[in-house]
Design an enzyme around this catalytic site. Structure first.
Site, PDB file in Angstrom:
ATOM      1  N   CYS A   1      -3.593  -3.633   4.563  1.00 30.58           N
ATOM      2  CA  CYS A   1      -2.706  -4.665   4.882  1.00 30.58           C
ATOM      3  C   CYS A   1      -2.996  -6.096   4.576  1.00 30.58           C
ATOM      4  O   CYS A   1      -2.462  -7.102   4.844  1.00 30.58           O
ATOM      5  CB  CYS A   1      -2.703  -4.704   6.412  1.00 30.58           C
ATOM      6  SG  CYS A   1      -1.761  -2.956   7.105  1.00 30.58           S
TER       7      CYS A   1
ATOM      8  N   HIS B   1      -2.600 -10.152  12.239  1.00 34.58           N
ATOM      9  CA  HIS B   1      -2.093  -8.770  11.592  1.00 34.58           C
ATOM     10  C   HIS B   1      -1.549  -8.030  12.828  1.00 34.58           C
ATOM     11  O   HIS B   1      -2.421  -8.033  13.945  1.00 34.58           O
ATOM     12  CB  HIS B   1      -2.940  -8.093  10.689  1.00 34.58           C
ATOM     13  CG  HIS B   1      -2.611  -6.540  10.462  1.00 34.58           C
ATOM     14  ND1 HIS B   1      -1.402  -6.512   9.886  1.00 34.58           N
ATOM     15  CD2 HIS B   1      -3.420  -5.469  10.694  1.00 34.58           C
ATOM     16  CE1 HIS B   1      -1.094  -5.116   9.564  1.00 34.58           C
ATOM     17  NE2 HIS B   1      -2.285  -4.529  10.383  1.00 34.58           N
TER      18      HIS B   1
ATOM     19  N   GLU C   1       0.951  -1.270   0.167  1.00 33.78           N
ATOM     20  CA  GLU C   1      -0.043  -0.154  -0.044  1.00 33.78           C
ATOM     21  C   GLU C   1       1.011   1.225  -0.023  1.00 33.78           C
ATOM     22  O   GLU C   1       0.389   2.367   0.169  1.00 33.78           O
ATOM     23  CB  GLU C   1      -0.962  -0.255   1.077  1.00 33.78           C
ATOM     24  CG  GLU C   1      -0.297  -0.211   2.555  1.00 33.78           C
ATOM     25  CD  GLU C   1      -1.386   0.025   3.535  1.00 33.78           C
ATOM     26  OE1 GLU C   1      -1.876   0.986   3.823  1.00 33.78           O
ATOM     27  OE2 GLU C   1      -1.537  -1.326   4.178  1.00 33.78           O
TER      28      GLU C   1
HETATM   29  P1  HMG Z   1      -3.158   6.616  21.341  1.00 37.94           P
HETATM   30  O1  HMG Z   1      -4.063   7.689  21.527  1.00 37.94           O
HETATM   31  O2  HMG Z   1      -1.604   7.055  21.338  1.00 37.94           O
HETATM   32  O3  HMG Z   1      -3.030   5.750  22.596  1.00 37.94           O
HETATM   33  O4  HMG Z   1      -3.535   5.810  20.154  1.00 37.94           O
HETATM   34  P2  HMG Z   1      -4.037   5.380  23.802  1.00 37.94           P
HETATM   35  O5  HMG Z   1      -4.236   6.728  24.559  1.00 37.94           O
HETATM   36  O6  HMG Z   1      -5.106   4.651  23.149  1.00 37.94           O
HETATM   37  O7  HMG Z   1      -3.160   4.288  24.547  1.00 37.94           O
HETATM   38  C1  HMG Z   1      -2.704   3.233  24.151  1.00 37.94           C
HETATM   39  C2  HMG Z   1      -2.611   2.211  25.289  1.00 37.94           C
HETATM   40  O8  HMG Z   1      -1.526   2.614  26.133  1.00 37.94           O
HETATM   41  C3  HMG Z   1      -3.636   2.010  26.292  1.00 37.94           C
HETATM   42  O9  HMG Z   1      -3.986   0.894  26.433  1.00 37.94           O
HETATM   43  C4  HMG Z   1      -3.358   3.004  27.253  1.00 37.94           C
HETATM   44  O10 HMG Z   1      -3.937   2.576  28.524  1.00 37.94           O
HETATM   45  C5  HMG Z   1      -2.027   2.391  27.537  1.00 37.94           C
HETATM   46  P3  HMG Z   1      -5.346  -0.068  26.150  1.00 37.94           P
HETATM   47  O11 HMG Z   1      -6.324   0.973  26.642  1.00 37.94           O
HETATM   48  O12 HMG Z   1      -5.514   0.355  24.593  1.00 37.94           O
HETATM   49  O13 HMG Z   1      -4.921  -1.302  26.573  1.00 37.94           O
HETATM   50  N1  HMG Z   1      -1.106   3.372  28.149  1.00 37.94           N
HETATM   51  C6  HMG Z   1      -0.092   3.174  29.043  1.00 37.94           C
HETATM   52  N2  HMG Z   1       0.425   1.943  29.401  1.00 37.94           N
HETATM   53  C7  HMG Z   1       1.502   1.766  30.198  1.00 37.94           C
HETATM   54  N3  HMG Z   1       1.927   2.946  30.924  1.00 37.94           N
HETATM   55  C8  HMG Z   1       1.710   4.119  30.607  1.00 37.94           C
HETATM   56  C9  HMG Z   1       0.478   4.361  29.650  1.00 37.94           C
HETATM   57  N4  HMG Z   1      -0.263   5.539  29.027  1.00 37.94           N
HETATM   58  C10 HMG Z   1      -1.196   4.891  28.338  1.00 37.94           C
HETATM   59  N5  HMG Z   1       2.057   5.094  31.163  1.00 37.94           N
HETATM   60  C11 HMG Z   1      -3.362   4.169  18.447  1.00 37.94           C
HETATM   61  C12 HMG Z   1      -2.964   4.548  20.036  1.00 37.94           C
HETATM   62  C13 HMG Z   1      -2.678   2.716  18.353  1.00 37.94           C
HETATM   63  C14 HMG Z   1      -4.618   4.335  18.223  1.00 37.94           C
HETATM   64  C15 HMG Z   1      -2.435   5.149  17.492  1.00 37.94           C
HETATM   65  O14 HMG Z   1      -1.095   4.739  17.837  1.00 37.94           O
HETATM   66  C16 HMG Z   1      -2.845   4.939  16.196  1.00 37.94           C
HETATM   67  O15 HMG Z   1      -3.553   5.323  15.572  1.00 37.94           O
HETATM   68  N6  HMG Z   1      -2.191   4.166  15.300  1.00 37.94           N
HETATM   69  C17 HMG Z   1      -2.463   3.850  13.774  1.00 37.94           C
HETATM   70  C18 HMG Z   1      -3.685   3.043  13.572  1.00 37.94           C
HETATM   71  C19 HMG Z   1      -3.656   1.598  14.043  1.00 37.94           C
HETATM   72  O16 HMG Z   1      -2.431   0.807  14.410  1.00 37.94           O
HETATM   73  N7  HMG Z   1      -4.725   1.000  14.119  1.00 37.94           N
HETATM   74  C20 HMG Z   1      -4.753  -0.505  14.261  1.00 37.94           C
HETATM   75  C21 HMG Z   1      -6.004  -1.280  14.031  1.00 37.94           C
HETATM   76  S1  HMG Z   1      -6.283  -0.773  12.032  1.00 37.94           S
HETATM   77  C22 HMG Z   1      -4.930  -1.980  11.311  1.00 37.94           C
HETATM   78  O17 HMG Z   1      -4.458  -2.777  11.796  1.00 37.94           O
HETATM   79  C23 HMG Z   1      -4.721  -1.597  10.160  1.00 37.94           C
HETATM   80  C24 HMG Z   1      -3.394  -0.831   9.438  1.00 37.94           C
HETATM   81  O18 HMG Z   1      -2.063  -1.635   9.876  1.00 37.94           O
HETATM   82  C25 HMG Z   1      -3.368  -0.203   8.251  1.00 37.94           C
HETATM   83  C26 HMG Z   1      -3.782  -0.967   7.207  1.00 37.94           C
HETATM   84  O19 HMG Z   1      -4.553  -2.018   7.165  1.00 37.94           O
HETATM   85  O20 HMG Z   1      -3.148  -0.949   6.186  1.00 37.94           O
HETATM   86  C27 HMG Z   1      -3.268   0.255  10.610  1.00 37.94           C
END
Ligand code: HMG
Length: 395
Positions: free
Chosen positions: A111, A233, A79
């Site tokens: 993906c 994935h 992609e």
């Molecule tokens: P964010 O807002 O940075 O993080 O987004 P958050 O606030 O949701 O925190 C993440 C986790 O860290 C949470 O845990 C927090 O509690 C924890 P959870 O509730 O999820 O279990 N946390 C802590 N843990 C320990 N110590 C601390 C601490 N502080 C917080 N101090 C997000 C995270 C993944 C959404 C962001 O990075 C993002 O948008 N990433 C890109 C999208 C993505 O990867 N999506 C995954 C599903 S879609 C997919 O897989 C397809 C893809 O590969 C693309 C394709 O298909 O081509 C992306």
């Protein structure tokens, strides 16, 4: 006829970013990245590596002369391709010196692309039992500096040879799949960076897994007890767990839960230190399981969950073959991953901002710093110049 994965190869670039250092630079508690997201290191592609070179390097040491003669189909899932018209598969076909009597093309659905390629490869081998298919999954994941997705970037490629009587894994025919038009993650043609609705993408990933798992169980009559491990994935290593845990806790016995969770940890060892490689992520997780788990019993069943935003999901399965370990390059892969160079946040940011000319001018890139055999050596007249250092051939 049994068809499946005969060989699997992997390549990640020389450089990585330590996630703790990135967190500090962004004013974020490091545990958020290492525990909350579950990432330790993120592979960074220098300007001398693109999706073509990553894929070609992943396949380079994999193929022997017999494979090269038998491969008559090259499918490239990506992609983050380099051209809107010419497929990356054609470049790799040439760089690997494959037989010209072949079909080569690129395929896209976020993906999910490589999974589509594998299913297509199965069909091709079913019709042409002596053929082998090279399926490539290669991407450089970029969300942008200081963006919420920054900690889930990565770069790398997986190459798979699909054939009859495969030596690693026979792919079974029962599979469950789903398409739904959603905007969880996308990248319009005018943007180098992906747009993402992070929380929504997580929810959809979980929903897709639940749905295809249920559909698969209804079709096959199988459940957790019939599986040794499930590979996911892996956009970041916490994600697969978020999808697996609720279903496993509802349906799995204590024994199933222990086995699945232990094997999940084995399946994310490489992803944890490479990051999201989009199309290749599921197959990097499979490779991690194959190479990091001491032994998978002959005949054991592995489940594979593929998810490509936008979105298409599929759950399919494979059966482990006797002596599969002889097909692996565990030492080479672990050595490569541990000999990468850590870069500073400043160097990462400077690499991130580097761009190739878009006005037809000539640029020569310093490929000496890049240990890869196949590199992007420059650009001239809007054409990328690739070099295989082993042959000093270019195209
Ligand atoms: P964010 O807002 O940075 O993080 O987004 P958050 O606030 O949701 O925190 C993440 C986790 O860290 C949470 O845990 C927090 O509690 C924890 P959870 O509730 O999820 O279990 N946390 C802590 N843990 C320990 N110590 C601390 C601490 N502080 C917080 N101090 C997000 C995270 C993944 C959404 C962001 O990075 C993002 O948008 N990433 C890109 C999208 C993505 O990867 N999506 C995954 C599903 S879609 C997919 O897989 C397809 C893809 O590969 C693309 C394709 O298909 O081509 C992306």
């Amino acid at each position: 006829m049994e068809i499946g994965i005969d060989k699997i190869g992997f390549y990640a670039p020389d450089l990585y970013m330590d996630m703790r250092e990135l967190a500090v630079a962004r004013g974020i508690e490091p545990d958020k990245f290492t525990i909350g997201i579950g990432q330790e290191k993120m592979a960074i592609a220098p300007i001398t590596q693109d999706t073509v070179t990553l894929a070609a390097n992943a396949a380079l040491n994999l193929l022997d002369e017999k494979d090269k003669e038998a491969i008559d189909l090259v499918i490239f899932g990506t992609e983050t391709g380099i051209d809107q018209s010419k497929s990356a598969a054609v470049y790799v076909h040439e760089l690997l010196g494959l037989d010209p009597v072949a079909r080569s093309f690129e395929i896209k659905q976020a993906c999910y692309g490589a999974t589509a390629g594998i299913q297509m490869a199965k069909g091709h081998v079913a019709l042409n039992p002596d053929s082998k298919v090279l399926v490539l999954a290669s991407d450089i994941a970029k969300y942008g500096l200081n963006s919420p997705g920054e900690s889930t970037q990565g770069a790398g490629a997986v190459a798979l040879v699909i054939s009859a009587n495969p030596k690693i894994m026979v792919l079974e025919n029962n599979s469950a799949y789903l398409t739904s038009d959603i905007m969880d993650f996308w990248r319009p043609t005018y943007s180098d960076m992906a747009f993402v609705d992070g929380k929504f993408s997580n929810e959809q990933y979980i929903l897709f897994f639940e749905t295809v798992w249920k559909q698969y169980k209804a079709k096959s009559g199988l459940g957790f007890k019939d599986f040794e491990a499930l590979c996911f994935h892996v956009p970041y290593t916490k994600m697969g767990l978020k999808a697996l845990k609720p279903v496993l806790e509802e349906e799995g016995t204590t024994e199933d839960q222990k086995r699945m969770l232990e094997n999940y940890q084995k399946s994310i060892q490489y992803n944890k230190i490479v990051g999201n490689i989009y199309t290749g992520s599921l197959y990097l997780s499979l490779l991690s399981l194959l190479e990091q788990k001491e032994e998978l019993k002959e005949g054991s069943r592995i489940g594979l969950f593929s998810y490509g935003s936008g979105a298409v999901g599929e759950f399919f399965t494979g059966i482990m073959q006797p002596g599969y370990q002889t097909q692996l390059n565990t030492i080479q892969n672990t050595d490569r991953l541990s000999s990468r160079r850590k870069i500073s946040v400043e160097e990462y940011e400077s690499i991130f901002k580097q761009e190739l000319p878009v006005d037809g001018s000539t640029i020569e890139l310093d490929i000496e710093k890049d240990s890869a055999a196949i590199c992007l050596a420059g650009m001239s007249e809007n054409k990328r110049q690739y070099i295989n250092k082993r042959t000093y051939g270019s195209n």
